[in-house]
Design a protein around this motif. Structure first.
Motif, PDB file in Angstrom:
ATOM      1  N   HIS A  42       0.894  -1.154   0.000  1.00 49.27           N
ATOM      2  CA  HIS A  42       0.000   0.000   0.000  1.00 49.27           C
ATOM      3  C   HIS A  42       0.932   1.202   0.000  1.00 49.27           C
ATOM      4  O   HIS A  42       1.676   1.393   0.963  1.00 49.27           O
ATOM      5  CB  HIS A  42      -0.857   0.054   1.267  1.00 49.27           C
ATOM      6  CG  HIS A  42      -1.752  -1.122   1.430  1.00 49.27           C
ATOM      7  ND1 HIS A  42      -1.464  -2.160   2.294  1.00 49.27           N
ATOM      8  CD2 HIS A  42      -2.927  -1.441   0.841  1.00 49.27           C
ATOM      9  CE1 HIS A  42      -2.432  -3.046   2.235  1.00 49.27           C
ATOM     10  NE2 HIS A  42      -3.326  -2.638   1.365  1.00 49.27           N
ATOM     11  N   VAL A  43       0.906   1.975  -1.064  1.00 47.32           N
ATOM     12  CA  VAL A  43       1.805   3.130  -1.152  1.00 47.32           C
ATOM     13  C   VAL A  43       1.027   4.368  -1.558  1.00 47.32           C
ATOM     14  O   VAL A  43      -0.038   4.276  -2.165  1.00 47.32           O
ATOM     15  CB  VAL A  43       2.948   2.893  -2.177  1.00 47.32           C
ATOM     16  CG1 VAL A  43       3.821   1.713  -1.790  1.00 47.32           C
ATOM     17  CG2 VAL A  43       2.419   2.732  -3.595  1.00 47.32           C
ATOM     18  N   THR A  44       1.595   5.496  -1.234  1.00 51.43           N
ATOM     19  CA  THR A  44       1.155   6.753  -1.827  1.00 51.43           C
ATOM     20  C   THR A  44       2.186   7.085  -2.901  1.00 51.43           C
ATOM     21  O   THR A  44       3.287   6.512  -2.921  1.00 51.43           O
ATOM     22  CB  THR A  44       1.109   7.895  -0.797  1.00 51.43           C
ATOM     23  OG1 THR A  44       2.436   8.107  -0.287  1.00 51.43           O
ATOM     24  CG2 THR A  44       0.141   7.589   0.343  1.00 51.43           C
ATOM     25  N   ALA A  45       1.847   8.004  -3.774  1.00 53.85           N
ATOM     26  CA  ALA A  45       2.827   8.424  -4.779  1.00 53.85           C
ATOM     27  C   ALA A  45       4.062   8.985  -4.084  1.00 53.85           C
ATOM     28  O   ALA A  45       5.200   8.705  -4.488  1.00 53.85           O
ATOM     29  CB  ALA A  45       2.207   9.465  -5.711  1.00 53.85           C
ATOM     30  N   PHE A  99      -8.050  -1.064   6.639  1.00 56.10           N
ATOM     31  CA  PHE A  99      -8.019  -0.163   7.787  1.00 56.10           C
ATOM     32  C   PHE A  99      -7.197   1.048   7.371  1.00 56.10           C
ATOM     33  O   PHE A  99      -6.122   0.902   6.781  1.00 56.10           O
ATOM     34  CB  PHE A  99      -7.327  -0.806   8.995  1.00 56.10           C
ATOM     35  CG  PHE A  99      -8.109  -1.895   9.662  1.00 56.10           C
ATOM     36  CD1 PHE A  99      -9.398  -1.672  10.137  1.00 56.10           C
ATOM     37  CD2 PHE A  99      -7.541  -3.147   9.865  1.00 56.10           C
ATOM     38  CE1 PHE A  99     -10.112  -2.686  10.767  1.00 56.10           C
ATOM     39  CE2 PHE A  99      -8.238  -4.161  10.490  1.00 56.10           C
ATOM     40  CZ  PHE A  99      -9.524  -3.925  10.946  1.00 56.10           C
ATOM     41  N   PHE A 100      -7.715   2.238   7.665  1.00 59.08           N
ATOM     42  CA  PHE A 100      -6.922   3.456   7.504  1.00 59.08           C
ATOM     43  C   PHE A 100      -6.578   3.936   8.902  1.00 59.08           C
ATOM     44  O   PHE A 100      -7.448   4.285   9.693  1.00 59.08           O
ATOM     45  CB  PHE A 100      -7.681   4.544   6.747  1.00 59.08           C
ATOM     46  CG  PHE A 100      -6.894   5.822   6.665  1.00 59.08           C
ATOM     47  CD1 PHE A 100      -5.726   5.877   5.925  1.00 59.08           C
ATOM     48  CD2 PHE A 100      -7.304   6.952   7.350  1.00 59.08           C
ATOM     49  CE1 PHE A 100      -4.983   7.047   5.863  1.00 59.08           C
ATOM     50  CE2 PHE A 100      -6.574   8.120   7.296  1.00 59.08           C
ATOM     51  CZ  PHE A 100      -5.403   8.170   6.554  1.00 59.08           C
ATOM     52  N   ASP A 103      -3.782   7.857  12.915  1.00 54.43           N
ATOM     53  CA  ASP A 103      -2.651   8.381  13.676  1.00 54.43           C
ATOM     54  C   ASP A 103      -1.396   8.547  12.824  1.00 54.43           C
ATOM     55  O   ASP A 103      -0.625   9.474  13.032  1.00 54.43           O
ATOM     56  CB  ASP A 103      -2.324   7.476  14.871  1.00 54.43           C
ATOM     57  CG  ASP A 103      -3.495   7.349  15.829  1.00 54.43           C
ATOM     58  OD1 ASP A 103      -4.112   8.383  16.153  1.00 54.43           O
ATOM     59  OD2 ASP A 103      -3.799   6.218  16.237  1.00 54.43           O
ATOM     60  N   ASP A 104      -1.177   7.615  11.900  1.00 53.81           N
ATOM     61  CA  ASP A 104       0.044   7.703  11.102  1.00 53.81           C
ATOM     62  C   ASP A 104      -0.214   7.618   9.594  1.00 53.81           C
ATOM     63  O   ASP A 104       0.697   7.320   8.820  1.00 53.81           O
ATOM     64  CB  ASP A 104       1.088   6.672  11.543  1.00 53.81           C
ATOM     65  CG  ASP A 104       0.555   5.255  11.615  1.00 53.81           C
ATOM     66  OD1 ASP A 104      -0.625   5.029  11.266  1.00 53.81           O
ATOM     67  OD2 ASP A 104       1.310   4.362  12.022  1.00 53.81           O
ATOM     68  N   ASN A 105      -1.453   7.908   9.185  1.00 57.90           N
ATOM     69  CA  ASN A 105      -1.804   7.957   7.761  1.00 57.90           C
ATOM     70  C   ASN A 105      -1.306   6.728   7.012  1.00 57.90           C
ATOM     71  O   ASN A 105      -0.594   6.827   6.015  1.00 57.90           O
ATOM     72  CB  ASN A 105      -1.255   9.236   7.108  1.00 57.90           C
ATOM     73  CG  ASN A 105      -1.917  10.472   7.641  1.00 57.90           C
ATOM     74  OD1 ASN A 105      -3.123  10.477   7.877  1.00 57.90           O
ATOM     75  ND2 ASN A 105      -1.143  11.504   7.880  1.00 57.90           N
ATOM     76  N   ARG A 106      -1.721   5.566   7.498  1.00 54.97           N
ATOM     77  CA  ARG A 106      -1.262   4.304   6.922  1.00 54.97           C
ATOM     78  C   ARG A 106      -2.471   3.460   6.567  1.00 54.97           C
ATOM     79  O   ARG A 106      -3.489   3.476   7.251  1.00 54.97           O
ATOM     80  CB  ARG A 106      -0.391   3.590   7.959  1.00 54.97           C
ATOM     81  CG  ARG A 106       0.188   2.281   7.525  1.00 54.97           C
ATOM     82  CD  ARG A 106       1.159   1.735   8.579  1.00 54.97           C
ATOM     83  NE  ARG A 106       0.618   1.700   9.930  1.00 54.97           N
ATOM     84  CZ  ARG A 106      -0.025   0.660  10.454  1.00 54.97           C
ATOM     85  NH1 ARG A 106      -0.215  -0.430   9.748  1.00 54.97           N
ATOM     86  NH2 ARG A 106      -0.477   0.715  11.695  1.00 54.97           N
ATOM     87  N   LEU A 107      -2.364   2.728   5.473  1.00 53.44           N
ATOM     88  CA  LEU A 107      -3.409   1.820   5.038  1.00 53.44           C
ATOM     89  C   LEU A 107      -2.915   0.393   5.213  1.00 53.44           C
ATOM     90  O   LEU A 107      -1.767   0.088   4.900  1.00 53.44           O
ATOM     91  CB  LEU A 107      -3.722   2.074   3.556  1.00 53.44           C
ATOM     92  CG  LEU A 107      -5.038   1.544   3.024  1.00 53.44           C
ATOM     93  CD1 LEU A 107      -6.213   2.305   3.629  1.00 53.44           C
ATOM     94  CD2 LEU A 107      -5.067   1.658   1.508  1.00 53.44           C
ATOM     95  N   SER A 108      -3.765  -0.474   5.747  1.00 55.36           N
ATOM     96  CA  SER A 108      -3.415  -1.889   5.874  1.00 55.36           C
ATOM     97  C   SER A 108      -4.636  -2.732   5.528  1.00 55.36           C
ATOM     98  O   SER A 108      -5.766  -2.244   5.559  1.00 55.36           O
ATOM     99  CB  SER A 108      -2.905  -2.209   7.281  1.00 55.36           C
ATOM    100  OG  SER A 108      -3.924  -2.032   8.246  1.00 55.36           O
ATOM    101  N   ASP A 109      -4.398  -3.984   5.194  1.00 58.95           N
ATOM    102  CA  ASP A 109      -5.496  -4.882   4.878  1.00 58.95           C
ATOM    103  C   ASP A 109      -6.276  -5.213   6.148  1.00 58.95           C
ATOM    104  O   ASP A 109      -5.706  -5.375   7.220  1.00 58.95           O
ATOM    105  CB  ASP A 109      -4.966  -6.182   4.269  1.00 58.95           C
ATOM    106  CG  ASP A 109      -4.347  -5.968   2.894  1.00 58.95           C
ATOM    107  OD1 ASP A 109      -4.719  -4.987   2.227  1.00 58.95           O
ATOM    108  OD2 ASP A 109      -3.504  -6.786   2.504  1.00 58.95           O
ATOM    109  N   VAL A 134     -14.089  -0.652   0.774  1.00 57.80           N
ATOM    110  CA  VAL A 134     -14.450  -0.490   2.184  1.00 57.80           C
ATOM    111  C   VAL A 134     -13.187  -0.052   2.922  1.00 57.80           C
ATOM    112  O   VAL A 134     -12.204  -0.786   2.960  1.00 57.80           O
ATOM    113  CB  VAL A 134     -15.011  -1.797   2.792  1.00 57.80           C
ATOM    114  CG1 VAL A 134     -15.275  -1.613   4.271  1.00 57.80           C
ATOM    115  CG2 VAL A 134     -16.259  -2.237   2.048  1.00 57.80           C
ATOM    116  N   VAL A 135     -13.241   1.163   3.465  1.00 56.39           N
ATOM    117  CA  VAL A 135     -12.130   1.700   4.249  1.00 56.39           C
ATOM    118  C   VAL A 135     -12.662   1.969   5.648  1.00 56.39           C
ATOM    119  O   VAL A 135     -13.588   2.768   5.828  1.00 56.39           O
ATOM    120  CB  VAL A 135     -11.552   2.987   3.625  1.00 56.39           C
ATOM    121  CG1 VAL A 135     -10.455   3.557   4.497  1.00 56.39           C
ATOM    122  CG2 VAL A 135     -11.040   2.723   2.215  1.00 56.39           C
ATOM    123  N   ILE A 136     -12.092   1.289   6.616  1.00 56.03           N
ATOM    124  CA  ILE A 136     -12.502   1.422   8.012  1.00 56.03           C
ATOM    125  C   ILE A 136     -11.464   2.285   8.713  1.00 56.03           C
ATOM    126  O   ILE A 136     -10.285   1.922   8.781  1.00 56.03           O
ATOM    127  CB  ILE A 136     -12.594   0.033   8.681  1.00 56.03           C
ATOM    128  CG1 ILE A 136     -13.552  -0.866   7.881  1.00 56.03           C
ATOM    129  CG2 ILE A 136     -13.017   0.161  10.140  1.00 56.03           C
ATOM    130  CD1 ILE A 136     -13.322  -2.351   8.090  1.00 56.03           C
TER     131      ILE A 136
END
Length: 141
Positions: A42-45, A99-100, A103-109, A134-136
């Motif tokens: 999961h990355v941002t540009a 999951f978003f 606290d640290d602007n991170r996305l995980s499955d 779906v983003v929780i």
């Protein structure tokens, strides 16, 4: 500068070929960063750009944005918008929630087997539903 292994580069080349994309130097460098170790990302540009610079790749942020969009259009990854100004790019292509971490602007499955989606609204006339994201949103307690 970290040295890329031939296995990492081969994974990047194979990934680009799967999407029908020509393996330009910059595409191959970014593909190798994304899938070279065989793990999903999961990355941002911006985070991919920082990783590329750290690895000694000569690439602009605009090129990273354009390349990520090309990867999405080729069906190699999904873009997940967490708000109007922030998108993440996911190399895992099956349907699954996220999951978003606020606290640290991170996305995980998130565990897909725990999500029970009973129905979705019908698409408006003349449209079709292509995907449901779906983003929780969560924060540490």
């Amino acid at each position: 500068m970290a040295v890329k292994s031939s296995t990492e580069q081969r994974r990047g080349q194979d990934w680009l070929a799967k999407g029908g994309l020509r393996p330009t130097r910059q595409r191959l460098a970014l593909a190798t960063l994304l899938v070279g170790d065989g793990n999903n990302r999961h990355v941002t540009a911006e985070s991919l750009y920082a990783s590329a610079l750290k690895r000694g790749e000569k690439v602009s942020l605009a090129t990273v944005y354009n390349t990520l969009k090309a990867f999405c259009e080729a069906g190699l990854m999904h873009e997940i918008a967490v708000d109007a100004s922030r998108s993440y790019f996911d190399t895992r292509m099956d349907d699954h929630p996220h999951f978003f971490w606020e606290d640290d602007n991170r996305l995980s499955d998130a565990p897909a087997e725990e999500l029970k989606l009973l129905s979705v609204p019908k698409a408006p006339e003349g449209a079709e539903i292509t995907r449901v994201d779906v983003v929780i949103r969560v924060r540490k307690t």
